[in-house]
Design a protein around this motif. Structure first.
Motif, PDB file in Angstrom:
ATOM      1  N   ASP A 116      18.274   7.614  55.201  1.00 33.77           N
ATOM      2  CA  ASP A 116      17.400   6.692  55.934  1.00 33.77           C
ATOM      3  C   ASP A 116      17.441   5.297  55.320  1.00 33.77           C
ATOM      4  OD1 ASP A 116      16.672   8.674  57.665  1.00 33.77           O
ATOM      5  OD2 ASP A 116      14.729   9.079  56.716  1.00 33.77           O
ATOM      6  N   ASP A 119      20.857   3.702  56.050  1.00 35.20           N
ATOM      7  CA  ASP A 119      20.921   3.290  57.458  1.00 35.20           C
ATOM      8  C   ASP A 119      20.124   2.013  57.687  1.00 35.20           C
ATOM      9  OD1 ASP A 119      22.503   5.434  58.062  1.00 35.20           O
ATOM     10  OD2 ASP A 119      20.909   6.636  58.970  1.00 35.20           O
ATOM     11  N   LEU A 120      18.966   1.925  57.024  1.00 32.62           N
ATOM     12  CA  LEU A 120      18.121   0.749  57.170  1.00 32.62           C
ATOM     13  C   LEU A 120      18.814  -0.489  56.612  1.00 32.62           C
ATOM     14  CD1 LEU A 120      15.370  -0.091  58.242  1.00 32.62           C
ATOM     15  CD2 LEU A 120      14.379   0.488  56.020  1.00 32.62           C
ATOM     16  N   ILE A 122      22.036  -0.974  56.308  1.00 30.83           N
ATOM     17  CA  ILE A 122      23.149  -1.310  57.196  1.00 30.83           C
ATOM     18  C   ILE A 122      22.645  -2.024  58.443  1.00 30.83           C
ATOM     19  CG2 ILE A 122      24.935  -0.312  58.680  1.00 30.83           C
ATOM     20  CD1 ILE A 122      25.277   1.846  56.463  1.00 30.83           C
ATOM     21  N   ARG A 123      21.509  -1.590  58.968  1.00 35.58           N
ATOM     22  CA  ARG A 123      20.907  -2.268  60.124  1.00 35.58           C
ATOM     23  C   ARG A 123      20.604  -3.723  59.803  1.00 35.58           C
ATOM     24  NH1 ARG A 123      15.722   0.732  61.589  1.00 35.58           N
ATOM     25  NH2 ARG A 123      15.402  -1.133  62.833  1.00 35.58           N
ATOM     26  N   VAL A 124      20.118  -3.975  58.577  1.00 33.33           N
ATOM     27  CA  VAL A 124      19.806  -5.350  58.178  1.00 33.33           C
ATOM     28  C   VAL A 124      21.083  -6.181  58.128  1.00 33.33           C
ATOM     29  CG1 VAL A 124      18.950  -6.805  56.302  1.00 33.33           C
ATOM     30  CG2 VAL A 124      17.731  -4.721  56.909  1.00 33.33           C
ATOM     31  N   GLU A 125      22.143  -5.623  57.523  1.00 32.95           N
ATOM     32  CA  GLU A 125      23.415  -6.345  57.429  1.00 32.95           C
ATOM     33  C   GLU A 125      23.935  -6.720  58.811  1.00 32.95           C
ATOM     34  OE1 GLU A 125      25.291  -4.417  53.346  1.00 32.95           O
ATOM     35  OE2 GLU A 125      25.701  -3.471  55.265  1.00 32.95           O
ATOM     36  N   GLU A 126      23.896  -5.756  59.725  1.00 31.70           N
ATOM     37  CA  GLU A 126      24.389  -6.009  61.080  1.00 31.70           C
ATOM     38  C   GLU A 126      23.510  -7.023  61.796  1.00 31.70           C
ATOM     39  OE1 GLU A 126      24.383  -2.100  62.665  1.00 31.70           O
ATOM     40  OE2 GLU A 126      26.359  -1.580  61.844  1.00 31.70           O
ATOM     41  N   LYS A 127      22.206  -6.908  61.608  1.00 30.94           N
ATOM     42  CA  LYS A 127      21.265  -7.802  62.272  1.00 30.94           C
ATOM     43  C   LYS A 127      21.395  -9.230  61.774  1.00 30.94           C
ATOM     44  CE  LYS A 127      16.209  -8.168  62.971  1.00 30.94           C
ATOM     45  NZ  LYS A 127      16.065  -7.951  64.414  1.00 30.94           N
ATOM     46  N   SER A 132      29.547  -5.493  56.035  1.00 28.64           N
ATOM     47  CA  SER A 132      28.908  -4.220  55.705  1.00 28.64           C
ATOM     48  C   SER A 132      28.757  -3.984  54.208  1.00 28.64           C
ATOM     49  CB  SER A 132      29.708  -3.063  56.311  1.00 28.64           C
ATOM     50  OG  SER A 132      31.011  -3.038  55.781  1.00 28.64           O
ATOM     51  N   VAL A 171      14.414  -6.495  59.303  1.00 31.37           N
ATOM     52  CA  VAL A 171      14.437  -5.683  60.526  1.00 31.37           C
ATOM     53  C   VAL A 171      13.280  -6.060  61.453  1.00 31.37           C
ATOM     54  CG1 VAL A 171      15.601  -3.739  59.424  1.00 31.37           C
ATOM     55  CG2 VAL A 171      13.101  -3.788  59.493  1.00 31.37           C
ATOM     56  N   ASP A 175      15.735 -11.222  66.633  1.00 30.44           N
ATOM     57  CA  ASP A 175      17.146 -11.614  66.586  1.00 30.44           C
ATOM     58  C   ASP A 175      17.363 -13.074  66.937  1.00 30.44           C
ATOM     59  OD1 ASP A 175      17.953  -9.145  65.788  1.00 30.44           O
ATOM     60  OD2 ASP A 175      18.748  -8.513  67.725  1.00 30.44           O
TER      61      ASP A 175
END
Length: 297
Positions: A116, A119-120, A122-127, A132, A171, A175
């Motif tokens: 978890d 994943d969180l 990675i979500r921040v990096e993508e956002k 990565s 997060v 955006d």
């Protein structure tokens, strides 16, 4: 006799580590760990946790850091504690496999919570438009600086978590603000600045004692040595050393990373910028430690 074939339901593949639950019964679990070179794992004390924990290296070299210092573990070497009373950090010098045995079940909680958090991040990096590897780079360089600055294994363990999750609060940032290519309005910048507070809140809500401690560092990683940072305008010694380290590392990575709206600086240009802001934006001791690492590399 139980013959166990690897069950995909009991195996978790993560960025730098694989976990396989080999056997369980009567509260005891046997978990096979595979760490890729450079990955870290830890044994940590916890309230109301009285388990025997045992680790045996099956292959590779594993560097153990504890209050006693550093020691390299090789094939057949083992470590155990009942219960664990201090943080012990294990860094894979090569690809490593080891068996971990615990007398209290934790595989599903342990693996799911780690997944978890990854994943969180990675979500921040993508956002935020980073590559990565951003969170890993911050974590790794922060740990190097922490060692140079004499941090003990407990402090390094918490900073490892804080470095990896330093921007988790983003997060909650819309955006259209986070990825805006043009200049932010004052109102938009105020929202961006809240990510440090939101990061601490997210980690506090896990009720995990170590993540709660990491959250205190996360909240401070945009404070400045001269008191002109955020969210609390802390200065000098009022800022956690771990946070001051992440501030420098994060700034260096941000300056040298290509973003959608600008090209990254060269390393030399970034070094000049760090030196120019020593004692104002950045803690002078951390800058000195950062440059000492560069001279050795």
């Amino acid at each position: 006799m139980n013959i166990v074939k690897k069950n995909p339901l009991n195996k978790l593949l993560m960025k730098n580590m694989e976990l396989s639950l080999l056997a369980s019964g009567d509260g005891t679990e046997v978990i096979l760990h595979k760490l890729y070179a450079g990955a870290r794992w830890a044994m940590a004390p916890a309230d109301d946790w009285t388990a025997l924990e045992h680790l045996t290296v099956m292959s590779g070299r594993l560097l153990m850091t504890s209050s006693a210092g550093e020691v390299v573990l090789g094939r057949g070497d083992s470590v155990n504690a009942c219960p664990v009373k201090e943080h012990m950090i294990f860094t894979a010098e090569t690809e490593v496999e080891f068996l971990y045995v615990t007398s209290q079940p934790q595989f599903h909680f342990y693996s799911n919570s780690v997944k978890d958090m990854m994943d969180l991040a990675i979500r921040v990096e993508e956002k935020d438009g980073y590559t990565s590897n951003h969170c890993d780079r911050i974590k790794e360089l922060s740990m190097k600086l922490g060692k140079v600055m004499g941090m003990d294994s407990d402090e390094l363990y918490i900073m490892n978590l804080a470095g990896f999750l330093h921007d988790v609060g983003k997060v909650k940032v819309p955006d259209e603000i986070l990825k805006k290519p043009g200049k932010l309005t004052n109102e938009e910048y105020d929202i961006i600045k809240m990510h440090t507070v939101w990061g601490r809140e997210i980690l506090t809500e896990t009720n995990n004692p170590d993540l709660i401690k990491a959250g205190e560092i996360v909240e401070q990683h945009h404070e400045r040595f001269d008191g002109k940072g955020y969210p609390h305008q802390l200065n000098g010694g009022g800022i956690r050393t771990e946070a001051a380290i992440i501030t420098v590392v994060d700034a260096f990575d941000a300056m040298t990373t290509d973003r959608v709206y600008r090209k990254g600086m060269t390393h030399d240009e970034a070094f000049e910028e760090l030196a120019r802001n020593k004692g104002t934006m950045f803690h002078p001791d951390v800058i000195d430690a950062f440059f000492s690492i560069l001279k050795e590399s």
